[in-house]
Design an enzyme around this catalytic site. Structure first.
Site: not given
Ligand SMILES: [Zn+2]
Length: 416
Positions: A220, A376
């Site tokens: 993400d 991430h």
């Molecule tokens: Zn996010």
């Protein structure tokens, strides 16, 4: 005695003849001295001519004579001079004046020539005249061409009236019109049908199939400074992953690389600003489509995959009660699939340790038949754990896949 002899007949006739000759001579003299000379001019062909642009103007000319009213009626031909010309390449009205002159007498005549364009432009729609899209998707105008025999390319002058409301099912008509410089118009129509999604591909809940070992690595908040390195690692092992992306102008070029290397790409959020996107459905979708458009521009893919910023179970949106409930329904209605995760790497606050991230992911994978892993790629320490995760997964019989519209969703359950 004076004898009056009757005059002889012959003498009488003679007198009469002399009288007649005198009369004729007098008449001829009058005619001669009153004879007026003048110049006459006459057009050959019509005095007013209309030609369609592209036709050739043939100059027919004029003829002129110097003539008398009584004598010299035949007269003699004079040279005619001509002023003015017709520009066949230009629509307009032209006047040509013909004149002749002789000994102080002169005459002129004029001809009017109209070059007109009555041919309307050719307006051609690109793409289909009847287009059907699913509600919630964007309508892309496929374009058109417009050319005119006189004005050339008129594409820039095409006006479109009508609108397509992609949020509401219905049939919409778009009317395209174009006018050339002579006022000739062409018109075309396109109908766009916005359909409710007939069968939305329903993402599947994760079902544990004994023996199945499937892993969906998802990343993400990128693309960012470590995304290229991550792509190198994934490429080294030919592992496909999924990127839920944001708008980062310095790194958006990597969207192209992500897609070209076979990874899945989904909408996360253009701004990732919770206060902004969860303020209203309208604000959410504005940001959402902005990101979808950006992905499309960089990859040619109109993705239907997405992930809520904060996940579907987020509480950051609680300032707007019920917003995620409404958005999740609307996203589904519009044909999108949203994904959460069932393995958290802990890289969003729990840890900043590469080895801890690797441990968290491996433990999660070992626990599940099917794993959707959240990491991430804007975090270097997290990206640095990926190679170990892949090596361990491959060594232990796991298959790494990219998400698609029918993949498991790992929905968390909505709290707002
Ligand atoms: Zn996010």
């Amino acid at each position: 005695m004076i004898e009056f002899k009757k005059p002889k007949k012959g003498v009488l006739i003679g007198l009469c003849c002399i009288g007649a000759v005198l009369l004729l001579a007098a008449a001829a003299a009058i005619a001669f001295f009153t004879n007026k000379f003048h110049v006459e001019i006459a057009l050959k062909g019509d005095a007013e001519i209309t030609l369609e642009y592209g036709q050739t103007y043939q100059e027919a000319g004029a003829e002129a004579f110097y003539r008398g009213t009584h004598f010299m009626k035949e007269g003699w031909a004079l040279e005619v001079s001509q002023e003015g010309a017709v520009d066949e390449k230009k629509v307009g009205t032209y006047t040509i004046v013909y004149s002749a002159e002789k000994w102080g007498e002169n005459a002129s005549a004029k001809r009017t020539v109209h070059i007109v364009d009555t041919v309307k432009p050719e307006l051609t729609l690109k793409g289909d005249k009847e287009i059907s899209i699913t509600r919630g998707n964007k309508f892309e105008e496929p374009g058109f061409t417009a050319t005119d025999n006189y004005d050339g390319d008129l594409a820039a002058k095409v006006a479109i009236s009508g609108e397509v409301d992609t949020d509401n099912a219905g049939t919409y008509t778009l009317t395209y019109t174009v006018e050339d410089s002579s006022g000739n118009t062409a018109k075309a129509e396109r109908t766009v049908t916005v359909k409710a999604p007939a069968v939305v591909k329903q993402p599947q809940p994760i079902t544990v199939i004994p023996g199945e070992k499937t892993v969906y690595l998802t990343f993400d908040d990128g693309p960012g400074p470590y995304t290229a390195k991550l792509l190198d690692i994934l490429g080294k092992y030919n592992v496909k992953a999924t990127f839920f992306v944001c708008d980062h102008s310095n790194y958006n070029h990597l969207l192209t690389r992500i897609a070209s290397e076979g990874h899945a790409i989904g909408v996360h959020s253009a701004s990732h600003n919770y206060d902004k996107i969860y303020a209203s459905e309208e604000a959410f979708f504005k940001d959402f489509y902005q990101m979808q458009d950006l992905i499309y521009n960089k990859t040619g893919i109109r993705t239907t995959l997405c992930r809520f910023p904060g996940g579907s179970s987020n509480l950051v949106s609680r300032f707007n009660p019920g917003i995620v409930t409404r958005l999740s329904k609307e996203l589904t209605d519009r044909g999108f699939q949203y994904f959460d995760w069932n393995v958290s790497s802990g890289d969003a606050g729990e840890t900043t340790s590469t080895s801890q991230v690797a441990r968290n992911v491996k433990n999660g994978m070992a626990r599940n038949g099917v794993s959707i892993v959240l990491q991430h790629d804007i975090k270097n320490f997290s990206v640095n754990a990926v190679e170990e995760i892949i090596q361990w997964g491959l060594a232990n019989g796991y298959t790494f896949k990219a998400l698609d519209a029918t993949s498991p969703t790992a929905h968390h359950g909505i709290n707002n």
